[in-house]
Design a protein around this motif. Structure first.
Motif, PDB file in Angstrom:
ATOM      1  N   ASP A 190     -16.193  11.660  38.281  1.00 52.72           N
ATOM      2  CA  ASP A 190     -17.353  12.539  38.244  1.00 52.72           C
ATOM      3  C   ASP A 190     -18.599  11.754  38.631  1.00 52.72           C
ATOM      4  O   ASP A 190     -18.657  10.536  38.428  1.00 52.72           O
ATOM      5  CB  ASP A 190     -17.538  13.129  36.842  1.00 52.72           C
ATOM      6  N   CYS A 191     -19.573  12.482  39.205  1.00 57.90           N
ATOM      7  CA  CYS A 191     -20.890  11.934  39.510  1.00 57.90           C
ATOM      8  C   CYS A 191     -21.896  12.765  38.727  1.00 57.90           C
ATOM      9  O   CYS A 191     -21.969  13.970  38.924  1.00 57.90           O
ATOM     10  CB  CYS A 191     -21.223  12.127  40.986  1.00 57.90           C
ATOM     11  N   ALA A 223     -29.182  12.484  37.350  1.00 55.71           N
ATOM     12  CA  ALA A 223     -30.326  12.902  36.528  1.00 55.71           C
ATOM     13  C   ALA A 223     -31.575  12.698  37.384  1.00 55.71           C
ATOM     14  O   ALA A 223     -31.486  12.589  38.602  1.00 55.71           O
ATOM     15  CB  ALA A 223     -30.367  12.134  35.223  1.00 55.71           C
ATOM     16  N   SER A 267     -31.613   8.636  38.141  1.00 57.14           N
ATOM     17  CA  SER A 267     -30.447   7.853  37.754  1.00 57.14           C
ATOM     18  C   SER A 267     -29.192   8.628  38.130  1.00 57.14           C
ATOM     19  O   SER A 267     -29.243   9.826  38.418  1.00 57.14           O
ATOM     20  CB  SER A 267     -30.466   7.561  36.248  1.00 57.14           C
ATOM     21  N   ILE A 313     -28.789  18.838  35.722  1.00 62.86           N
ATOM     22  CA  ILE A 313     -28.207  19.793  34.785  1.00 62.86           C
ATOM     23  C   ILE A 313     -27.926  19.007  33.514  1.00 62.86           C
ATOM     24  O   ILE A 313     -27.383  17.905  33.575  1.00 62.86           O
ATOM     25  CB  ILE A 313     -26.879  20.365  35.326  1.00 62.86           C
ATOM     26  N   ARG A 350     -18.856  16.902  33.926  1.00 63.28           N
ATOM     27  CA  ARG A 350     -20.068  16.408  33.265  1.00 63.28           C
ATOM     28  C   ARG A 350     -21.310  16.706  34.096  1.00 63.28           C
ATOM     29  O   ARG A 350     -22.386  16.885  33.550  1.00 63.28           O
ATOM     30  CB  ARG A 350     -19.976  14.900  32.994  1.00 63.28           C
ATOM     31  N   HIS A 351     -21.160  16.765  35.427  1.00 61.57           N
ATOM     32  CA  HIS A 351     -22.323  17.045  36.267  1.00 61.57           C
ATOM     33  C   HIS A 351     -22.822  18.477  36.072  1.00 61.57           C
ATOM     34  O   HIS A 351     -23.923  18.800  36.498  1.00 61.57           O
ATOM     35  CB  HIS A 351     -21.987  16.784  37.744  1.00 61.57           C
ATOM     36  N   GLY A 370     -23.069  19.675  33.019  1.00 61.54           N
ATOM     37  CA  GLY A 370     -23.536  19.669  31.634  1.00 61.54           C
ATOM     38  C   GLY A 370     -22.434  19.941  30.622  1.00 61.54           C
ATOM     39  O   GLY A 370     -22.712  20.261  29.472  1.00 61.54           O
ATOM     40  N   SER A 390     -34.788  11.396  30.780  1.00 60.49           N
ATOM     41  CA  SER A 390     -33.389  11.710  30.475  1.00 60.49           C
ATOM     42  C   SER A 390     -32.459  11.084  31.501  1.00 60.49           C
ATOM     43  O   SER A 390     -32.694  11.178  32.703  1.00 60.49           O
ATOM     44  CB  SER A 390     -33.181  13.222  30.464  1.00 60.49           C
ATOM     45  N   GLU A 391     -31.418  10.456  30.988  1.00 61.46           N
ATOM     46  CA  GLU A 391     -30.426   9.794  31.836  1.00 61.46           C
ATOM     47  C   GLU A 391     -29.034  10.172  31.348  1.00 61.46           C
ATOM     48  O   GLU A 391     -28.866  10.572  30.197  1.00 61.46           O
ATOM     49  CB  GLU A 391     -30.597   8.274  31.748  1.00 61.46           C
ATOM     50  N   PRO A 392     -28.024  10.012  32.201  1.00 60.95           N
ATOM     51  CA  PRO A 392     -26.670  10.331  31.759  1.00 60.95           C
ATOM     52  C   PRO A 392     -26.254   9.484  30.560  1.00 60.95           C
ATOM     53  O   PRO A 392     -26.662   8.321  30.432  1.00 60.95           O
ATOM     54  CB  PRO A 392     -25.813   9.975  32.982  1.00 60.95           C
ATOM     55  N   VAL A 393     -25.469  10.082  29.672  1.00 56.27           N
ATOM     56  CA  VAL A 393     -24.851   9.364  28.560  1.00 56.27           C
ATOM     57  C   VAL A 393     -23.358   9.668  28.600  1.00 56.27           C
ATOM     58  O   VAL A 393     -22.919  10.523  29.378  1.00 56.27           O
ATOM     59  CB  VAL A 393     -25.460   9.778  27.207  1.00 56.27           C
ATOM     60  N   ALA A 394     -22.587   8.983  27.758  1.00 55.30           N
ATOM     61  CA  ALA A 394     -21.134   9.150  27.772  1.00 55.30           C
ATOM     62  C   ALA A 394     -20.622   8.995  26.346  1.00 55.30           C
ATOM     63  O   ALA A 394     -21.319   8.434  25.503  1.00 55.30           O
ATOM     64  CB  ALA A 394     -20.500   8.094  28.678  1.00 55.30           C
ATOM     65  N   PRO A 395     -19.406   9.484  26.082  1.00 56.06           N
ATOM     66  CA  PRO A 395     -18.829   9.182  24.769  1.00 56.06           C
ATOM     67  C   PRO A 395     -18.787   7.654  24.588  1.00 56.06           C
ATOM     68  O   PRO A 395     -18.378   6.943  25.497  1.00 56.06           O
ATOM     69  CB  PRO A 395     -17.419   9.772  24.860  1.00 56.06           C
ATOM     70  N   GLN A 432     -23.692  15.777  24.359  1.00 56.95           N
ATOM     71  CA  GLN A 432     -24.212  16.318  25.604  1.00 56.95           C
ATOM     72  C   GLN A 432     -24.156  15.256  26.695  1.00 56.95           C
ATOM     73  O   GLN A 432     -23.861  14.090  26.426  1.00 56.95           O
ATOM     74  CB  GLN A 432     -25.620  16.873  25.408  1.00 56.95           C
ATOM     75  N   THR A 433     -24.431  15.666  27.938  1.00 58.83           N
ATOM     76  CA  THR A 433     -24.164  14.795  29.080  1.00 58.83           C
ATOM     77  C   THR A 433     -25.347  13.924  29.483  1.00 58.83           C
ATOM     78  O   THR A 433     -25.179  12.953  30.205  1.00 58.83           O
ATOM     79  CB  THR A 433     -23.749  15.650  30.293  1.00 58.83           C
ATOM     80  N   VAL A 434     -26.572  14.316  29.069  1.00 59.19           N
ATOM     81  CA  VAL A 434     -27.750  13.491  29.353  1.00 59.19           C
ATOM     82  C   VAL A 434     -28.548  13.342  28.064  1.00 59.19           C
ATOM     83  O   VAL A 434     -28.461  14.182  27.177  1.00 59.19           O
ATOM     84  CB  VAL A 434     -28.658  14.104  30.454  1.00 59.19           C
ATOM     85  N   ARG A 477     -30.939   3.406  25.023  1.00 57.17           N
ATOM     86  CA  ARG A 477     -29.521   3.068  24.895  1.00 57.17           C
ATOM     87  C   ARG A 477     -29.360   1.623  24.466  1.00 57.17           C
ATOM     88  O   ARG A 477     -29.994   0.733  25.030  1.00 57.17           O
ATOM     89  CB  ARG A 477     -28.803   3.265  26.235  1.00 57.17           C
ATOM     90  N   HIS A 516     -22.645   0.411  24.614  1.00 61.67           N
ATOM     91  CA  HIS A 516     -21.585   1.391  24.344  1.00 61.67           C
ATOM     92  C   HIS A 516     -20.435   0.777  23.561  1.00 61.67           C
ATOM     93  O   HIS A 516     -20.101  -0.391  23.745  1.00 61.67           O
ATOM     94  CB  HIS A 516     -21.085   2.045  25.638  1.00 61.67           C
TER      95      HIS A 516
END
Lengths: 243, 318
Positions: free
Chosen positions: A57-58, A61, A64, A148, B24-25, B27, B228-233, B252-254, B259, B262
């Motif tokens: 996945d890509c 944001a 980023s 999103i 994830r892209h 959301g 806001s930036e991407p986050v991950a489990p 959530q995804t962002v 941070r 991880h």
């Protein structure tokens, strides 16, 4: 979250960090710059066209991008391999990334009737303009889905006219209806699902932004251009019934 | 296809598999079993696909009515498991006759997993049967179980026995589910983020499937949220109160908090079992060490798989 006074970072030289064991994060500074954001979307499109076998996945944001990969396919130095791959794209493809292709314009009908817009009047007062003027300015701007997030299918739209920026509510609402179109800071967005929210609600769209049974489930993707089309309450209800 | 009726739902039970990995892209969270090692074992004990859909049970399990016999296995946090009034063992395949199956209180740890042969047959949405509790889809209507729900179960073997028949072998569980200190390995974000390894933390009461909150001495320098930036489990976030949150599968995804790094994939199952009050000691490691840890877990899975295949399991008796 300043929008001014920073030099635009060199797009070909992001910082790379490990976001997770199976994800690499690319960052281009800490600003909401529309050019950087457009380049992020162009880079995502490039990677998706390329579709390397390890790509999961890509997630773009504002400034980023997270690239999720299959760590088993790549092995021990996966992050380094993905970094080398992206650095190569940025180097070879700098001109293409600099001139993103324009994506289709998605028109979203929005009803600005007070019964669907609890913050319309107070927002107009706070901005020192008439309700009609606020609706006109909000519905006539060109927006782009910067990212999103927050909830499935929730678009953060850049392009809000500067004089429409509004602070978030001091106390978020426990329930915002699905389809609510709202302003938070210098962004506008649409709540795809009913739930809590702190942005100021100016109207509502009858469209379903997120439907898990639809393919694709989200009406919008990052990079889309968006125009709002003001509709009457009667049209809103007709549209709702047609869905 | 038959249906198991939910007589009582337990505290928080939801259908989960490996989760959604390519959305994830848009959301959409990953979802999926939090203690992946335990969910994997429950499936493999029954010769299921490794990512078949299981029931994730938190703290208190459900009461279920089985209309016909079925192969089941229960793994993860130690939980009282009964068919009628007969207590059944964990971590092995059991052929149970029709009747009432109860999963009662979790003794230590937080989450137990119930698998059935073939997996629960919930509808697949975006490549997964997992329940997305925040967005409200997947699993059973996108929510935790309620009394009266029907859990779809695939074909099971005919069984004339009147009593449950566990196998004579089992897989020993070497996880420490107690509140005693757990070592959690993480890859630090590096300067200028503060580090987690200066103190002992405790998992707080406020955790859920989105994130595990840590209690301890608030970290300095917390505050300013950023773009806001991407986050991950696994992402460790620092909210303004200075108490870190480790994001879990439903996050959530962002996100806009700072941070700190991880938690490595290999140690996320430990966090899934960290009941409130569990002591957590964070140990910084490199990405190479994270990779080695993941390899060790895969090797262990291969060994367990071989051990299970060499015994008489559901495949041979059905």
């Amino acid at each position: 979250m300043s929008t001014t006074a920073h030099p635009v970072p060199d797009f070909t030289a992001p910082s790379f960090t490990a976001l997770a064991d199976d994800a690499l994060l690319l960052q281009w500074g800490q600003q909401m710059d529309p050019i950087i954001n457009a380049r992020v979307h162009a880079l995502v499109a490039r990677i998706r066209r390329d579709s390397p076998a390890w790509l999961r996945d890509c997630v773009p944001a504002y400034a980023s991008l997270a690239i999720f990969f299959d760590i088993i396919a790549l092995g021990a130095d996966a992050h380094h391999q993905v970094q080398t791959y992206v650095a190569g794209l940025l180097r070879d493809d700098a001109s293409a990334a600099a001139a993103p292709t324009r994506s289709a314009v998605v028109r979203i009908p929005v009803c600005y009737h007070p019964s669907l817009a609890p913050d319309l009047e107070t927002s107009a007062q706070a901005l020192d303009m008439s309700v009609e003027e606020l609706i006109e300015r909000h519905s006539q701007a060109d927006y782009r889905v910067a990212m999103i997030g927050f909830a499935p299918g929730f678009p953060y739209l850049s392009g809000l006219p500067e004089n429409l920026a509004l602070p978030r509510l001091a106390t978020p609402r426990a329930r915002v209806e699905a389809g609510s179109v709202a302003i938070g800071g210098n962004q506008t967005g649409i709540y795809p699902l009913a739930g809590p929210g702190g942005w100021r609600i100016l109207g509502r769209t009858p469209l379903r932004l997120f439907d898990p049974r639809r393919q694709p489930p989200s009406l919008l993707v990052a990079g889309n251009q968006v125009r709002f089309v003001a509709i009457s309450l009667a049209e809103f209800q007709q549209h709702k019934e047609a869905l | 296809m038959s249906h198991w009726k939910v007589l009582a739902p337990g505290f928080m039970s939801s259908l989960q598999d490996r989760g959604r990995h390519a959305y994830r892209h848009l959301g959409i969270a990953r979802s999926g079993a939090l203690d992946w090692d335990a969910a994997w074992l429950a499936n493999r004990l029954l010769n299921n696909a490794r990512d078949a859909c299981v029931l994730e049970i938190t703290l208190q399990g459900p009461r279920l009515r089985l209309p016909a016999a079925a192969w089941i296995a229960v793994t993860g946090a130690p939980i009282q498991l009964c068919w009628r009034d007969i207590t059944l063992p964990m971590n092995r395949p059991i052929l149970v006759p029709a009747g009432e199956l109860s999963l009662r209180g979790v003794g230590q740890g937080l989450r137990s997993y119930l698998a059935v042969r073939g997996g629960f047959q919930a509808t697949t949405t975006m490549g997964s049967r997992s329940t997305d509790l925040r967005a409200g889809f997947g699993g059973i209507d996108g929510r935790t179980l309620r009394a009266g729900d029907q859990l779809p179960v695939g074909p099971q073997p005919a069984f004339r026995g009147r009593l449950p028949a566990p196998t004579r072998w089992w897989i020993g569980d070497d996880v420490d589910y107690s509140l005693h200190a757990k070592q959690i390995r993480y890859v630090p974000a590096g300067d200028p983020a503060p580090t987690l390894h200066g103190q002992r933390w405790r998992s707080s009461q406020r955790g859920n499937r989105q994130g595990l909150q840590l209690d301890g001495e608030p970290l300095p320098g917390a505050g300013a949220s950023q773009l806001s930036e991407p986050v991950a489990p696994g992402t460790i976030q620092l909210p303004p109160d200075g108490l870190p949150i480790v994001l879990l599968a439903d996050a959530q995804t962002v996100g806009g908090y700072q941070r700190l790094g991880h938690v490595i994939t290999a140690d996320l199952p430990l966090l899934a079992q960290a009941a409130p009050g569990t002591e957590l000691v964070f140990q910084p490691v490199t990405l190479a060490e994270a990779y080695d840890a993941a390899c060790l877990i895969r090797q262990r899975m291969v060994r367990l798989d071989l051990a299970i295949q060499s015994r008489q399991g559901p495949r041979n008796t059905s």
